[in-house]
Design an enzyme around this catalytic site. Structure first.
Site, PDB file in Angstrom:
ATOM      1  CG  ASP A 169      -1.993  -1.318   1.208  1.00  7.47           C
ATOM      2  OD1 ASP A 169      -1.820  -1.953   0.497  1.00  7.47           O
ATOM      3  OD2 ASP A 169      -2.779  -0.854   2.098  1.00  7.47           O
TER       4      ASP A 169
ATOM      5  CE  LYS B 149      -5.171   1.788   3.203  1.00 11.42           C
ATOM      6  NZ  LYS B 149      -3.987   1.362   3.673  1.00 11.42           N
TER       7      LYS B 149
ATOM      8  CE  LYS C 243      -6.780  -1.635   3.142  1.00 12.06           C
ATOM      9  NZ  LYS C 243      -5.261  -1.960   3.341  1.00 12.06           N
TER      10      LYS C 243
END
Length: 221
Positions: free
Chosen positions: A92, A154, A183
């Site tokens: 990430d 995300k 996400k």
């Protein structure tokens, strides 16, 4: 209402506290194995130790350029390669928000593309930190993430001024490409919130609270 196990399959069971101890990381991993979460999301310094201790019993996710995003492209590429070499299957990354604020979307896109090339077949999730962005900037990032070939967009690091917002998920769905998943992370601490974000189309939710909420364990702080 979704079954607990179904929800947990979408959870990145997360512990990114600055003072996270090995004992806490172990508890996180044991819970992930026991309850079948999608991954554990841990600091990079623990990747090798977790891989040695748990092998293929869990999916390791880590973070780079975290949490502020303003490290250089070269350092993020190095971090990403290092993480994957040590055993991370998912990364990430935080975008360079300053570049976006300066209007240089091409530079942001190029950075994402470079990190994706660095991780290869590993999953890349791109944290755009929605709390700092205008709607126009969020829309631009949907297109940038898609163009750069990342796997997920995300919402948040969980360290910003605000976490995930349902309206941002709805915006993402309008502008991301068909191969990009979503996400949500940051401030998701109730079963109702977990259900709501999944119902809106999130494939993953990053939280430290889900296992505790759904299984009555002591959880990880």
């Amino acid at each position: 209402m979704r079954e607990n196990r179904e929800i947990l399959r979408h959870i990145d069971h997360t512990l990114l506290n600055a003072a996270a101890s090995w004992e806490e990381i172990q508890r996180l991993c044991e819970e992930a194995v026991a309850y079948g979460t999608a991954s554990v999301c841990i600091p990079p310094c623990y990747i090798e130790r977790v891989r040695e201790a748990y092998g293929d019993r869990l999916n390791i996710c880590t973070v780079i350029g975290f949490p502020l995003g303003y490290s250089t492209r070269e350092s993020k590429v190095f971090e990403a390669k290092d993480a994957v070499e040590k055993g991370a299957q998912e990364v990430d990354m935080v975008i360079n928000i300053t570049d976006l604020k300066n209007g240089d979307i091409q530079k942001v896109t190029a950075e994402i593309r470079a990190v994706k090339e660095a991780v290869g077949d590993a999953v890349l999730k791109v944290i755009i930190e929605t709390c700092y962005l205008t709607e126009q900037e969020k829309t631009a990032m949907c297109r940038a993430v898609t163009s750069a070939g990342a796997d997920y967009i995300k919402t948040s690091t969980g360290f910003g001024t605000k976490g995930a917002d349902i309206e941002d998920i709805r915006l993402f769905k309008k502008y991301i490409g068909e191969n990009v998943k979503i996400k949500a992370a940051g401030g998701i601490r109730t079963r109702e919130a977990l259900e709501a974000f999944l119902s809106e189309g999130c494939d993953r939710i990053g939280t430290s609270s889900a296992v505790k909420l759904l299984t009555n364990t002591t959880g990880c702080e």
